[in-house]
Motif scaffolding. Structure first.
Motif, short mmCIF file in Angstrom:
data_model
loop_
_atom_site.label_atom_id
_atom_site.label_comp_id
_atom_site.label_asym_id
_atom_site.label_seq_id
_atom_site.Cartn_x
_atom_site.Cartn_y
_atom_site.Cartn_z
N ASP A 206 0.84 -1.19 0.00
CA ASP A 206 0.00 0.00 0.00
C ASP A 206 0.88 1.24 0.00
O ASP A 206 2.00 1.23 0.50
CB ASP A 206 -0.93 -0.01 1.23
N ILE A 207 0.34 2.30 -0.57
CA ILE A 207 0.99 3.62 -0.58
C ILE A 207 0.03 4.61 0.05
O ILE A 207 -1.17 4.57 -0.21
CB ILE A 207 1.34 4.07 -2.02
N ILE A 208 0.55 5.51 0.89
CA ILE A 208 -0.27 6.51 1.56
C ILE A 208 0.15 7.89 1.07
O ILE A 208 1.34 8.14 0.85
CB ILE A 208 -0.13 6.40 3.09
N CYS A 215 4.02 0.47 2.39
CA CYS A 215 3.25 0.20 3.59
C CYS A 215 2.51 -1.12 3.44
O CYS A 215 2.42 -1.68 2.34
CB CYS A 215 2.26 1.35 3.86
N GLY A 216 1.95 -1.60 4.54
CA GLY A 216 1.23 -2.87 4.53
C GLY A 216 -0.24 -2.68 4.21
O GLY A 216 -0.82 -1.61 4.46
N VAL A 217 -0.87 -3.71 3.66
CA VAL A 217 -2.30 -3.66 3.38
C VAL A 217 -3.07 -4.07 4.62
O VAL A 217 -2.54 -4.71 5.54
CB VAL A 217 -2.67 -4.55 2.18
N PHE A 218 -4.37 -3.72 4.66
CA PHE A 218 -5.20 -3.99 5.82
C PHE A 218 -5.92 -5.34 5.71
O PHE A 218 -5.95 -6.12 6.66
CB PHE A 218 -6.23 -2.87 5.98
N GLN A 219 -6.47 -5.64 4.54
CA GLN A 219 -7.29 -6.84 4.39
C GLN A 219 -7.03 -7.51 3.04
O GLN A 219 -6.92 -6.82 2.02
CB GLN A 219 -8.77 -6.50 4.52
N ILE A 220 -6.92 -8.83 3.06
CA ILE A 220 -6.80 -9.61 1.83
C ILE A 220 -7.90 -10.66 1.83
O ILE A 220 -8.07 -11.39 2.81
CB ILE A 220 -5.42 -10.29 1.72
N LYS A 233 -7.24 -10.00 8.22
CA LYS A 233 -7.40 -8.58 8.50
C LYS A 233 -6.36 -8.18 9.53
O LYS A 233 -6.19 -8.85 10.55
CB LYS A 233 -8.80 -8.32 9.02
N MET A 234 -5.68 -7.05 9.28
CA MET A 234 -4.63 -6.58 10.19
C MET A 234 -5.22 -5.53 11.13
O MET A 234 -4.98 -4.33 10.99
CB MET A 234 -3.46 -6.00 9.39
N SER A 297 -9.30 -9.50 -3.53
CA SER A 297 -9.77 -8.18 -3.16
C SER A 297 -8.91 -7.70 -2.00
O SER A 297 -8.86 -8.34 -0.95
CB SER A 297 -11.24 -8.25 -2.74
N ILE A 298 -8.21 -6.58 -2.22
CA ILE A 298 -7.22 -6.10 -1.25
C ILE A 298 -7.54 -4.66 -0.89
O ILE A 298 -7.72 -3.82 -1.77
CB ILE A 298 -5.79 -6.24 -1.81
N SER A 299 -7.64 -4.37 0.42
CA SER A 299 -8.05 -3.04 0.85
C SER A 299 -7.13 -2.49 1.92
O SER A 299 -6.40 -3.22 2.58
CB SER A 299 -9.49 -3.08 1.36
#
Length: 508
Positions: A206-208, A215-220, A233-234, A297-299
């Motif tokens: 992830d990019i902010i 950065c790390g992703v929240f959910q896969i 989920k993180m 699906s990655i969020s």
């Protein structure tokens, strides 16, 4: 200053998940750090690596906030810390003050930002934990004012054959497929052929806004034919689980290709609690000849979502392909058992739970081409991770002029690079030690003491009005263990910056 992040919660790091957020401090040290809420200082830790200088503040609502890699503490807090350091005669401390000793108000300056410990540059590492359990919680779930409208990036997938009759594109080895974005959705080239038990992993980050840092992703979430088969989920990470990252990710691929892969299947000895769904532990079984639709699906926490869709063709190929036996195969080791291996000159004890899955253990030895006190022992491969320490006994013979307490173990990677030095104990002809790594080991010695080089102090100099004095200290092999400074026989507090190899006394 603008709130930009250099790292976020759950980001993949070596041997652990990142437990907080790294707030950028414009590349400099000395920014004011404020208590985020009313509470009391419950812990102060100063360590050479890790978090460096860190403050823990307990709050009445059941949360604890932490502030790490600090340059210095506020004068109020520092006065208590100095007393503890002089009492312990140690720069490094792990101190738990009484709850009524150091109260702080919301907005009170408690420290200045720095670059201490294992930090790679100036920043503030900030965490929120549950006070009772000490579990780290995703800070970004607390409404931090950080702009993020950028969806995660998907770089590719890796497909793994997981059974004796499993194939990916008619091969028994995993295959990587790069991804590209087309019309707002990620795709891969081609339709992989899959047979029988298969696992899938995804390379994503992830990019902010305001930061180019990974950065790390929240959910896969993984779907097969529209059914959710895997999800994690993180939102919370118990610290005692963090090393299971080495089972969650593809350790081998990271070491060899420098790619971080989230596996969407769970290894036998992976006890992470982040998984909210994993049908059949995420292992897919393709036994027909149909086309199957796969979707990732990655969020991120802000709700930005990226999707990767592709098809696989079930090959129904039940042909058994005999796996090639490694050249130095020694024995099969099962993760749920205590394992032991012995041969002339070596004994290796691998306790239950050290391995993440069963392995074909490899071993061989060879005379050291240089004058060393044991053979080189090639113990499996450093491309396989360990969760718990293993115990190793190596036979060694050394000359009488080498004191036995000066013996050390040199650990090298499979490519021959020096990875570290292990300290153990010599007894009855064997040197024993514990390590959390496979690799190449041999016994040597360290009889060269550390060097001390003064920088702004010399014999006869008047330092009464000097604000500080410094030394550079270095060691050739095993590293610095202890350091002390005395003036006229009295212990003096001196700070050690391991990255700069510098000892400094600041006049107070």
């Amino acid at each position: 200053i603008p709130l930009y992040l250099a790292g976020n919660f759950g980001e993949l790091r070596a041997n652990h998940f990142h437990a907080g957020i790294d707030i950028k401090t414009q590349g400099i040290e000395g920014k004011k750090i404020y208590a985020s809420a009313e509470g009391h200082v419950s812990r102060v830790k100063i360590e050479l690596g890790g978090y460096g200088k860190i403050i823990y503040v307990d709050h009445p609502n059941g949360y604890t906030t932490t502030y790490a890699h600090l340059k210095s503490f506020s004068s109020k807090i520092d006065s208590f810390i100095k007393k503890e350091q002089y009492q312990k005669k140690s720069f490094t401390i792990n101190w738990y003050p009484d709850s009524g000793l150091i109260a702080v108000k919301k907005g009170e300056i408690i420290a200045l930002s720095g670059n201490t410990g294992g930090s790679g540059g100036p920043h503030l590492h900030f965490e929120i934990r549950e006070t009772k359990s000490e579990h780290a919680i995703n800070v970004l779930m607390f409404g931090m004012p950080i702009k993020d409208d950028i969806a995660p990036i998907i770089k590719g997938i890796r497909i793994y054959p997981l059974g004796p009759k499993s194939l990916v594109n008619n091969k028994i080895t995993p295959s990587y497929f790069g991804a590209s974005k087309l019309d707002g959705e990620y795709k891969i080239n081609g339709t992989p052929l899959v047979s029988n038990k298969i696992g899938i992993g995804v390379e994503t980050l992830d990019i902010i806004n305001g930061s180019g840092n990974r950065c790390g992703v929240f959910q896969i979430r993984l779907k097969v034919d529209e059914l959710i088969v895997y999800e994690h989920k993180m939102d919370k990470i118990p610290f005692e689980e963090s090393r299971y990252l080495n089972a969650h990710t593809d350790y081998y691929f990271r070491k060899t290709e420098r790619k971080w892969i989230h596996k969407s299947f769970i290894e036998p000895n992976n006890n992470l609690s982040i998984y909210s769904r994993a049908e059949q532990n995420g292992i897919l079984n393709f036994t027909d000849t149909l086309i199957h639709k796969i979707e990732y699906s990655i969020s991120d926490v802000a709700g930005n979502v990226s999707r990767l869709s592709f098809n696989v063709k079930a090959n129904n190929n039940s042909t058994f392909i005999k796996k090639e036996i490694p050249k130095y195969f020694a024995k099969k080791m099962e993760y749920h058992l205590d394992n032991e291996f012995s041969e002339k000159g070596i004994l290796i004890k691998i306790p239950q739970g050290s391995l993440y899955k069963d392995i074909d253990f490899n071993y061989h030895s060879a005379p050291n081409p240089r004058k060393r006190w044991s053979d080189i022992h090639y113990i499996h491969t450093d491309l396989t991770p360990l969760h718990k320490p293993v115990e190793i006994y190596i036979k060694c013979e050394f000359p009488s002029y080498i004191p036995m307490e000066k013996l050390v173990v040199v650990r090298k990677s499979s490519s021959g690079d020096l990875e570290g030095v292990e300290i153990g104990e010599y007894k009855l002809g064997y040197y024993s030690f514990k390590t959390k790594y496979f690799g190449n080991f041999y016994i040597f010695h360290d009889i060269i003491p550390p060097t001390i080089k003064p920088l702004n102090i010399y014999d006869g100099k008047n330092i009464a009005h000097q604000g500080k004095f410094d030394f550079i200290i270095t060691d050739n092999l095993s590293g610095i263990k202890t350091y002390n400074c005395y003036i006229d026989g009295n212990w003096l507090l001196i700070e050690y910056d391991r990255k700069k190899k510098r000892l400094t006394h600041f006049k107070h």
